[in-house]
Design an enzyme around this catalytic site. Structure first.
Site, PDB file in Angstrom:
ATOM      1  N   ARG A  15       0.838  -1.196   0.000  1.00  0.00           N
ATOM      2  CA  ARG A  15       0.000   0.000   0.000  1.00  0.00           C
ATOM      3  C   ARG A  15       0.881   1.258   0.000  1.00  0.00           C
ATOM      4  NH1 ARG A  15      -3.706  -1.342   5.117  1.00  0.00           N
ATOM      5  NH2 ARG A  15      -1.778  -2.395   5.703  1.00  0.00           N
ATOM      6  N   LYS A  75       1.875   2.045   7.276  1.00  0.00           N
ATOM      7  CA  LYS A  75       2.227   1.302   8.482  1.00  0.00           C
ATOM      8  C   LYS A  75       3.097   2.145   9.397  1.00  0.00           C
ATOM      9  CE  LYS A  75       1.159  -2.383   9.030  1.00  0.00           C
ATOM     10  NZ  LYS A  75      -0.132  -2.844   9.606  1.00  0.00           N
ATOM     11  N   TYR A  94      -0.732   4.896  10.524  1.00  0.00           N
ATOM     12  CA  TYR A  94      -1.113   3.968  11.596  1.00  0.00           C
ATOM     13  C   TYR A  94       0.096   3.798  12.508  1.00  0.00           C
ATOM     14  CZ  TYR A  94      -5.281   2.385   8.997  1.00  0.00           C
ATOM     15  OH  TYR A  94      -6.474   2.313   8.344  1.00  0.00           O
ATOM     16  N   HIS A  96      -0.364   2.210  16.225  1.00  0.00           N
ATOM     17  CA  HIS A  96      -0.605   1.071  17.148  1.00  0.00           C
ATOM     18  C   HIS A  96       0.485   1.007  18.216  1.00  0.00           C
ATOM     19  CE1 HIS A  96      -3.953  -0.398  14.758  1.00  0.00           C
ATOM     20  NE2 HIS A  96      -3.215  -0.243  13.679  1.00  0.00           N
ATOM     21  N   GLU A 118      -5.396   5.444  13.764  1.00  0.00           N
ATOM     22  CA  GLU A 118      -6.353   4.560  14.435  1.00  0.00           C
ATOM     23  C   GLU A 118      -7.007   5.152  15.667  1.00  0.00           C
ATOM     24  OE1 GLU A 118      -3.067   3.998  14.312  1.00  0.00           O
ATOM     25  OE2 GLU A 118      -2.359   3.561  16.347  1.00  0.00           O
ATOM     26  N   LEU A 240     -15.330  -6.787  18.545  1.00  0.00           N
ATOM     27  CA  LEU A 240     -14.372  -5.804  19.071  1.00  0.00           C
ATOM     28  C   LEU A 240     -14.930  -5.206  20.348  1.00  0.00           C
ATOM     29  CD1 LEU A 240     -11.808  -4.027  18.770  1.00  0.00           C
ATOM     30  CD2 LEU A 240     -13.208  -2.385  17.530  1.00  0.00           C
TER      31      LEU A 240
HETATM   32  N1  LIG Z   1      -7.283  -9.084  10.549  1.00  0.00           N
HETATM   33  C1  LIG Z   1      -7.342  -7.936   9.904  1.00  0.00           C
HETATM   34  O1  LIG Z   1      -6.650  -7.710   8.917  1.00  0.00           O
HETATM   35  C2  LIG Z   1      -8.307  -6.858  10.348  1.00  0.00           C
HETATM   36  C3  LIG Z   1      -8.621  -5.780   9.513  1.00  0.00           C
HETATM   37  C4  LIG Z   1      -9.560  -4.843   9.948  1.00  0.00           C
HETATM   38  C5  LIG Z   1     -10.150  -4.983  11.211  1.00  0.00           C
HETATM   39  N2  LIG Z   1      -9.799  -6.040  12.008  1.00  0.00           N
HETATM   40  C6  LIG Z   1     -10.388  -6.265  13.344  1.00  0.00           C
HETATM   41  O2  LIG Z   1     -11.706  -6.762  13.240  1.00  0.00           O
HETATM   42  C7  LIG Z   1     -12.358  -6.555  14.493  1.00  0.00           C
HETATM   43  C8  LIG Z   1     -13.749  -5.980  14.276  1.00  0.00           C
HETATM   44  O3  LIG Z   1     -13.624  -4.654  13.757  1.00  0.00           O
HETATM   45  P1  LIG Z   1     -14.905  -3.752  13.438  1.00  0.00           P
HETATM   46  O4  LIG Z   1     -14.405  -2.535  12.781  1.00  0.00           O
HETATM   47  O5  LIG Z   1     -15.955  -4.565  12.794  1.00  0.00           O
HETATM   48  O6  LIG Z   1     -15.410  -3.394  14.913  1.00  0.00           O
HETATM   49  P2  LIG Z   1     -16.854  -2.809  15.279  1.00  0.00           P
HETATM   50  O7  LIG Z   1     -16.688  -2.086  16.585  1.00  0.00           O
HETATM   51  O8  LIG Z   1     -17.460  -2.101  14.124  1.00  0.00           O
HETATM   52  O9  LIG Z   1     -17.732  -4.139  15.533  1.00  0.00           O
HETATM   53  C9  LIG Z   1     -17.501  -5.013  16.591  1.00  0.00           C
HETATM   54  C10 LIG Z   1     -18.813  -5.665  16.951  1.00  0.00           C
HETATM   55  O10 LIG Z   1     -18.533  -6.703  17.917  1.00  0.00           O
HETATM   56  C11 LIG Z   1     -19.654  -6.759  18.763  1.00  0.00           C
HETATM   57  N3  LIG Z   1     -19.357  -7.525  19.972  1.00  0.00           N
HETATM   58  C12 LIG Z   1     -18.620  -7.163  21.045  1.00  0.00           C
HETATM   59  N4  LIG Z   1     -18.645  -8.168  21.958  1.00  0.00           N
HETATM   60  C13 LIG Z   1     -19.400  -9.167  21.433  1.00  0.00           C
HETATM   61  C14 LIG Z   1     -19.817 -10.464  21.898  1.00  0.00           C
HETATM   62  N5  LIG Z   1     -19.451 -10.902  23.098  1.00  0.00           N
HETATM   63  N6  LIG Z   1     -20.590 -11.214  21.080  1.00  0.00           N
HETATM   64  C15 LIG Z   1     -20.954 -10.775  19.866  1.00  0.00           C
HETATM   65  N7  LIG Z   1     -20.616  -9.551  19.378  1.00  0.00           N
HETATM   66  C16 LIG Z   1     -19.848  -8.768  20.169  1.00  0.00           C
HETATM   67  C17 LIG Z   1     -19.980  -5.283  19.017  1.00  0.00           C
HETATM   68  O11 LIG Z   1     -21.286  -5.116  19.544  1.00  0.00           O
HETATM   69  C18 LIG Z   1     -19.813  -4.704  17.621  1.00  0.00           C
HETATM   70  O12 LIG Z   1     -21.035  -4.690  16.907  1.00  0.00           O
HETATM   71  C19 LIG Z   1     -11.424  -5.619  15.274  1.00  0.00           C
HETATM   72  O13 LIG Z   1     -10.650  -6.375  16.178  1.00  0.00           O
HETATM   73  C20 LIG Z   1     -10.546  -5.027  14.205  1.00  0.00           C
HETATM   74  O14 LIG Z   1      -9.293  -4.583  14.707  1.00  0.00           O
HETATM   75  C21 LIG Z   1      -8.878  -6.955  11.603  1.00  0.00           C
END
Ligand SMILES: NC(=O)c1ccc[n+]([C@@H]2O[C@H](COP(=O)([O-])OP(=O)(O)OC[C@H]3O[C@@H](n4cnc5c(N)ncnc54)[C@H](O)[C@@H]3O)[C@@H](O)[C@H]2O)c1
Length: 370
Positions: A15, A75, A94, A96, A118, A240
């Site tokens: 990127r 990054k 970013y 972190h 972030e 999350l």
């Molecule tokens: N692996 C990757 O490359 C990558 C890329 C982008 C985001 N992410 C990660 O994905 C995750 C989700 O991100 P997001 O932007 O969708 O967050 P978000 O805040 O939009 O959504 C998270 C959801 O999880 C729900 N939640 C919390 N506790 C819960 C439980 N016990 N049971 C069910 N649902 C529950 C919340 O109510 C919320 O709706 C984050 O950890 C983010 O860092 C990872």
């Protein structure tokens, strides 16, 4: 202002902090943009594209850091890049920092002004510069999951959409936020049978407005998770809890009891993951199998679709870059409390509460720096 964009040097990071169209917006406003040669070659942008947008191409990252007042990246800066930062630099990328003591120390020692994508917030309580990457990861999770379901990849040999006369796959999405919503859209588009579990009733109501009765919405608790995870062909983990490690909602015992050849895609792996059996993987070696369940746990999923991700990131960051360039960081942050939340390190001080608490620094209110 002179804005500099060095090429990313993290392993397999293609990127670019700025696409040619973002550069064009800045040069149109009489800012100077200097970019390292081959900045965008990995994602289909040549030096000529950047020159056409008004950028000056420099031969090395060192030259970019020397000439620029604001450095825009994707990054976090690696050690060699951090050495190039001085008190006169504004860094926008970013970061972190909370789990990264070494980087934090170097940024503090540099005395530079460091704004992290972030931690910038929006009036609606979201993280607007994280959202585009969650959109990408959510959409990609279904592509990744569909591939893992193929026999040759250890999966059960189930096609997400089925065919007329054959049932479609059951896709269960845990967490109905940005990742979950975008995963659901893709899974629905492919004809899967989709269920989202979330423990926030407000989110469930919003999802109901969005999807109507095309998907099942279930309140997330131990019993409902057990029922739906065991019935699933593909489970997407997208929970999350801001600022905390992801809760281990799917235990090792549940994984043992899942269908043979089922697939879990743990998008929340960057926060530790929400499956007890998850461990972070890379794009080179994205999956492993535990108890006949294929695990896909890539911590930087958007990196695989670097061109789309760079464009999506630029769409979100450009308005912020323009403000910083037009008005300077002090005036911009002084007038915008949500943008100010992005200030993590400034003139040798840690100005983000979580970073200070995690790493044992004195916290300095960012408002006092502007
Ligand atoms: N692996 C990757 O490359 C990558 C890329 C982008 C985001 N992410 C990660 O994905 C995750 C989700 O991100 P997001 O932007 O969708 O967050 P978000 O805040 O939009 O959504 C998270 C959801 O999880 C729900 N939640 C919390 N506790 C819960 C439980 N016990 N049971 C069910 N649902 C529950 C919340 O109510 C919320 O709706 C984050 O950890 C983010 O860092 C990872």
């Amino acid at each position: 202002m002179i804005i500099g964009v060095p090429k990313e040097i993290k392993n397999h990071e293609y990127r670019a902090g700025m696409t040619p169209s973002s550069v064009h917006e800045l040069t149109q406003r009489n800012h100077t943009v200097v970019v390292e040669t081959n900045l965008g070659t990995g994602i289909g942008y040549s030096d000529e594209d950047y020159i056409a947008a008004g950028a000056t191409i420099l031969p090395t990252a060192e030259d970019v850091f020397k000439q620029a007042e604001m450095i825009v990246k994707v990054k976090e800066p690696l050690a060699v890049e951090r050495k190039r930062l001085t008190k006169d630099h504004l860094l926008f990328t970013y970061l972190h920092l909370a789990p990264d003591a070494e980087q934090t120390k170097d940024l503090v020692d540099s005395n530079a002004v460091c704004i992290a994508y972030e931690t910038i917030t929006s009036p609606s309580g979201q993280l607007p510069l994280l959202t585009p990457m969650s959109e990408v990861a959510g959409r990609m999770s279904i592509q990744a999951g569909a591939t893992c379901l193929q026999k040759s990849n250890g999966g059960s040999g189930v096609l997400l959409g089925g065919v007329p006369g054959v049932e479609s796959a059951k896709v269960v999405i845990i967490g109905g936020g940005v990742v979950g919503t975008h995963a659901a859209q893709m899974a629905l588009g492919l004809g899967a049978d989709v269920t989202i579990l979330d423990n926030n009733l407000h989110s469930l109501r919003n999802l109901n407005q969005m999807f109507g009765t095309t998907i099942k919405l279930v309140h997330s608790n131990k019993a409902s998770l057990d029922e739906h995870v065991l019935a699933a062909d593909l489970v997407i983990g997208g929970v999350l809890i801001p600022g905390a490690a992801a809760p281990k909602l799917v235990t090792a015992d549940m994984i043992k009891r899942m269908k043979k050849g089922a697939v879990v895609v743990d998008v929340a792996i960057d926060q530790g993951g929400c499956f007890e059996t998850s461990k972070a993987t890379t794009h080179q070696d994205p999956t492993y199998i535990v108890d006949d369940v294929v695990h896909y746990c890539v911590a930087n999923m958007p990196g695989a679709v670097a061109r789309t991700s760079a464009q999506a990131l630029n769409n979100a960051t450009l308005p912020y870059i323009l403000k910083l360039a037009d008005k300077g960081w002090k005036e911009t942050l002084a007038n915008d409390a949500h943008f100010l939340n992005g200030l993590n390190v400034c003139a040798g001080k840690v100005t983000n509460q979580a970073v200070a608490d995690n790493l044992g620094y004195d916290y300095v209110d960012p408002a006092s720096m502007v």
